[in-house]
Design a protein around this motif. Structure first.
Motif, PDB file in Angstrom:
ATOM      1  N   GLY A   1       0.933  -1.346   0.038  1.00 19.08           N
ATOM      2  CA  GLY A   1       0.041   0.162  -0.045  1.00 19.08           C
ATOM      3  C   GLY A   1       0.910   1.173   0.007  1.00 19.08           C
ATOM      4  N   ARG A   2       0.105   2.421   0.056  1.00 16.20           N
ATOM      5  CA  ARG A   2       0.887   3.544  -0.188  1.00 16.20           C
ATOM      6  C   ARG A   2       1.514   4.066   0.960  1.00 16.20           C
ATOM      7  N   GLY A   3       1.273   3.710   2.156  1.00 16.67           N
ATOM      8  CA  GLY A   3       1.837   3.693   3.499  1.00 16.67           C
ATOM      9  C   GLY A   3       2.968   2.806   3.765  1.00 16.67           C
ATOM     10  N   ARG A   4       2.990   1.704   2.932  1.00 15.68           N
ATOM     11  CA  ARG A   4       4.058   0.612   3.160  1.00 15.68           C
ATOM     12  C   ARG A   4       3.967   0.014   4.282  1.00 15.68           C
ATOM     13  N   LYS A   5       2.935  -0.279   4.835  1.00 19.60           N
ATOM     14  CA  LYS A   5       2.567  -0.924   6.167  1.00 19.60           C
ATOM     15  C   LYS A   5       2.770  -2.272   6.146  1.00 19.60           C
ATOM     16  N   LEU A   6       3.461  -3.041   7.109  1.00 19.41           N
ATOM     17  CA  LEU A   6       3.681  -4.369   7.074  1.00 19.41           C
ATOM     18  C   LEU A   6       2.581  -5.015   6.754  1.00 19.41           C
ATOM     19  N   THR A   7       2.197  -6.074   6.263  1.00 19.63           N
ATOM     20  CA  THR A   7       1.107  -6.805   6.078  1.00 19.63           C
ATOM     21  C   THR A   7       1.465  -8.387   6.354  1.00 19.63           C
ATOM     22  N   PHE A   8       0.475  -9.122   7.116  1.00 16.45           N
ATOM     23  CA  PHE A   8       0.840 -10.533   7.526  1.00 16.45           C
ATOM     24  C   PHE A   8       0.298 -11.382   6.161  1.00 16.45           C
ATOM     25  N   SER A   9       0.919 -12.434   6.124  1.00 20.29           N
ATOM     26  CA  SER A   9       0.281 -13.538   5.067  1.00 20.29           C
ATOM     27  C   SER A   9      -0.994 -13.964   5.413  1.00 20.29           C
ATOM     28  N   PRO A  10      -1.943 -14.248   4.862  1.00 21.52           N
ATOM     29  CA  PRO A  10      -3.256 -14.974   5.405  1.00 21.52           C
ATOM     30  C   PRO A  10      -2.810 -16.076   6.353  1.00 21.52           C
ATOM     31  N   VAL A  11      -1.780 -17.076   5.939  1.00 22.46           N
ATOM     32  CA  VAL A  11      -1.865 -18.238   6.920  1.00 22.46           C
ATOM     33  C   VAL A  11      -1.419 -17.585   8.508  1.00 22.46           C
ATOM     34  N   LYS A  12      -0.521 -16.389   8.299  1.00 20.94           N
ATOM     35  CA  LYS A  12      -0.129 -15.830   9.780  1.00 20.94           C
ATOM     36  C   LYS A  12      -1.154 -15.255  10.283  1.00 20.94           C
ATOM     37  N   GLU A  13      -2.143 -14.424   9.667  1.00 24.29           N
ATOM     38  CA  GLU A  13      -3.490 -13.893  10.241  1.00 24.29           C
ATOM     39  C   GLU A  13      -3.947 -15.053  11.153  1.00 24.29           C
ATOM     40  N   TYR A  14      -4.463 -16.078  10.314  1.00 28.55           N
ATOM     41  CA  TYR A  14      -5.276 -17.007  10.792  1.00 28.55           C
ATOM     42  C   TYR A  14      -4.578 -17.818  11.972  1.00 28.55           C
ATOM     43  N   ALA A  15      -3.109 -18.254  11.953  1.00 22.30           N
ATOM     44  CA  ALA A  15      -2.374 -18.512  13.052  1.00 22.30           C
ATOM     45  C   ALA A  15      -2.459 -17.805  14.301  1.00 22.30           C
ATOM     46  N   LEU A  16      -2.140 -16.430  14.228  1.00 27.99           N
ATOM     47  CA  LEU A  16      -2.351 -15.842  15.198  1.00 27.99           C
ATOM     48  C   LEU A  16      -3.524 -15.551  15.952  1.00 27.99           C
ATOM     49  N   LYS A  17      -4.768 -15.453  15.400  1.00 24.87           N
ATOM     50  CA  LYS A  17      -6.056 -15.726  15.904  1.00 24.87           C
ATOM     51  C   LYS A  17      -6.197 -16.697  16.668  1.00 24.87           C
ATOM     52  N   ALA A  18      -5.661 -18.052  15.930  1.00 26.12           N
ATOM     53  CA  ALA A  18      -5.872 -19.414  16.595  1.00 26.12           C
ATOM     54  C   ALA A  18      -4.857 -19.440  17.871  1.00 26.12           C
TER      55      ALA A  18
END
Length: 318
Positions: free
Chosen positions: A43-60
């Motif tokens: 994105g324009r702000g160059r914000k660090l984004t997580f992979s979909p797998v990481k997003e799920y793993a953290l929630k779990a």
């Protein structure tokens, strides 16, 4: 391996892999760690984004490892400390032998094709682009050569004549999740006999290499059915591409929906608009109707919406 089943390390990155990880978690398997790619700026702000797998793993509440290099000694040491019985790889990257050889029950991969056909990075896209009427998912043991290891389980499904790669992807994602959990169960039970990938004499192996921007460009001299298959095979990503020209003016388009419409015969690249709602493009043989598209810099839309906002009379395709 505990009385509750095998301990697992899961490796994956995109949404396709999340379904398998979620299925394992819902089955109550002991997931010692989840391995995925490093966070990336976007994105324009160059914000660090997580992979979909990481997003799920953290929630779990699962432990996440993100090594820059899979041969990193500290990463391999961390894996040894987890003492997993099985490693599972779904839509990740090439795993070095130092990693896949660690678990006692082996490392297996979920591949979105009926191996040995469509080995490579983009099996779903290539199967649809080639007009295949069936595909499937396969679990196989990883070895030194990419996508060539002994097969554990597979499941087949039909591909409809109008289905896109995205639709097939979503179905295979869920089928693959079920196959992954069944493979883990049977490996733990020692009730699976790995079978070598047999290539009968005379069989032509179709490959599924990574897609590049040049692969998306449509050659309108091809047969209408080939072009239709290419459009649906690249939908929704990366999208088949073409450019409409009128003198110095041009309109760059991504095409996401089509149907074979051989009622219009003209020079390849000829554009025909009917009732200000339908857009036909002539091919080397026959023609195709474009039903959904995206002009550069605009949102995806139906052809009728596009024709309400764009006057393409006099345009053609070179």
């Amino acid at each position: 391996m505990t009385d509750d089943g095998p301990r697992i390390v899961f490796m994956g990155t995109p949404e396709f892999a999340v379904a398998s990880l979620r299925a394992l978690a819902h089955k109550g398997y002991d997931i010692g760690a989840v391995v995925t790619v490093a966070d990336k700026p976007a994105g324009r702000g160059r914000k660090l984004t997580f992979s979909p797998v990481k997003e799920y793993a953290l929630k779990a509440g699962l432990r996440v490892l993100q090594p820059e290099k899979l041969r990193d000694p500290s990463f391999i040491s961390a894996l040894r400390g987890i003492k997993a019985d099985i490693y599972i790889v779904v839509a990740f990257r090439m795993i070095p032998e130092e990693v896949w050889s660690l678990p006692a029950l082996g490392t297996f991969n979920l591949h979105a094709s009926l191996l040995p056909q469509y080995r490579g990075a983009a099996p779903i896209n290539h199967a649809v682009m080639n007009g295949e009427t069936k595909t499937g998912v396969t679990t196989f043991l990883i070895d030194r050569e990419i996508d060539t290891g002994n097969i554990l389980l597979s499941e087949e499904t039909r591909i409809g004549p109008q289905e896109t790669a995205g639709q097939v992807h979503d179905r295979l994602m869920e089928m693959g999740a079920r196959l992954v959990t069944e493979t883990v169960k049977r490996l733990a039970e020692k009730s699976l006999k790995p079978v070598p990938q047999i290539i009968p004499p005379g069989t032509i192996l179709k490959k599924a290499p990574k897609l590049f921007p040049a692969d998306a460009i449509i050659n309108w001299s091809n047969h209408s059915s080939e072009i239709h298959n290419k459009i649906r095979g690249l939908s929704p990503y990366p999208g088949a591409a073409t450019i409409l020209f009128s003198g110095e003016r041009q309109v760059k388009l991504k095409l996401f929906g089509s149907r074979v419409a051989d009622n219009i015969i003209a020079e390849p690249g000829t554009i025909t608009v009917q009732d200000k709602k339908q857009l036909f493009i002539s091919c080397g043989t026959g023609s195709v109707e474009i039903t959904e598209l995206q002009p550069e810099g605009r949102k995806r839309m139906t052809t009728a919406e596009f024709l309400r906002g764009y006057d393409i009379s006099g345009f053609t395709i070179r």
